[in-house]
Design an enzyme around this catalytic site. Structure first.
Site, PDB file in Angstrom:
ATOM      1  CG  ASP A  25      -1.561   1.208   1.591  1.00 22.01           C
ATOM      2  OD1 ASP A  25      -2.313   1.686   0.739  1.00 22.01           O
ATOM      3  OD2 ASP A  25      -1.361   1.723   2.702  1.00 22.01           O
ATOM      4  CG  ASP A 214      -1.815   2.407   6.330  1.00 19.29           C
ATOM      5  OD1 ASP A 214      -2.247   2.146   5.195  1.00 19.29           O
ATOM      6  OD2 ASP A 214      -1.912   3.517   6.857  1.00 19.29           O
ATOM      7  CG  ASP A 218      -4.398  -1.454   2.750  1.00 19.46           C
ATOM      8  OD1 ASP A 218      -4.537  -1.247   1.531  1.00 19.46           O
ATOM      9  OD2 ASP A 218      -3.846  -0.647   3.519  1.00 19.46           O
TER      10      ASP A 218
END
Ligand code: ADP
Ligand code: MG
Length: 237
Positions: A25, A214, A218
């Protein structure tokens, strides 16, 4: 443990040795997620800049996204009281929405807004659009920085023949800026579902996939990957 690492599944460590691909990410993972407000734009003449900032800070009261705290602090620094909202809900991967004074507001990514904006965006900035009912009334440009360790990480991964791919919900320009500096393949404008599909496609190709993220956005891909590494706020999901 002394370094803040908790392994919940022993086998994950074993599988990680055979990883082919690692999906990372961007916001809060490769970058610090500590945003600075670079610019606040008015998109019609119904509201003053102070009123727009009050609405931005008010709606962010309902979000735990790294962008939220930076906007709230920005308003505080200028002694602007956040507007009060009757209800606020998070739209995972694209922003927040809420109700105040009989209006429906959204603070969302450019992609979620889906229409062109006639404005200059600072290079590499993330842009969020403030929408009232269906009209864009303001926009906020934010920037954050790479974590000092990210370059080293990408180098180490490549050296170990693990292909790094950055997957971000952020806009194309912001994604491209970070990807260029890191020398990494990337996908921009990714919804939580897109990130999930990316993991799925790679797994279907027979690859062992690690996902690092995080955020709430996600969570689906972290759960699907052969190894899911949640960091920061992601550990709560
Ligand atoms: P990433 O996948 O890089 O972690 P996110 O999916 O969390 O990014 O966010 C994607 C985009 O959605 C952000 O760049 C931003 O424009 C918008 N966004 C998400 N949450 C918020 C929020 N709380 N306030 C304003 N904008 C937001
Ligand atoms: Mg993130």
């Amino acid at each position: 443990a002394s370094r803040g690492l908790l392994v919940k599944d022993r086998q994950a460590l074993e599988i990680a040795q055979d990883a082919d691909v690692i999906i990372l990410d961007k916001t809060g993972t490769l970058t610090t997620g500590e945003f600075k407000v670079l610019d606040v734009k008015l998109l019609n003449d119904k509201y003053t800049k102070e009123e727009i900032i009050a609405l931005l800070a008010g709606i962010e009261g309902g979000s735990s996204h790294p962008i939220a705290q930076s906007i709230i602090s920005f308003a505080e620094q200028q002694d602007i009281r956040p507007a009060s909202f009757d209800s606020i809900d998070v739209i995972s991967g694209s922003g927040v929405e809420g109700k105040a004074g009989g209006h429906r507001y959204q603070l969302i990514s450019q992609k979620a807004y889906g229409r062109n904006l006639d404005m200059d965006i600072p290079k590499g900035a993330t842009l969020s659009v403030l929408v009232e009912n269906d009209d864009a009334i303001g926009a906020v440009a934010l920037g954050d920085e790479l974590k000092p360790t990210s370059k080293e990480l990408i180098k180490a991964l490549k050296k170990n023949n693990i292909q790094p791919i950055m997957a971000t919900g952020d806009n194309e320009k912001a994604a491209q800026g970070v990807a260029e500096v890191l020398g990494i393949e990337y996908r921009s404008n990714q919804s939580p579902q897109d990130k999930y599909e990316l993991v799925k496609t790679l797994k279907d190709e027979g690859k062992k996939v690690i996902m690092v993220g995080d955020g709430v956005n996600d969570a689906p891909s972290l759960a699907l990957a052969d190894v899911g590494i949640a960091i920061g706020a992601g550990t709560q999901v």
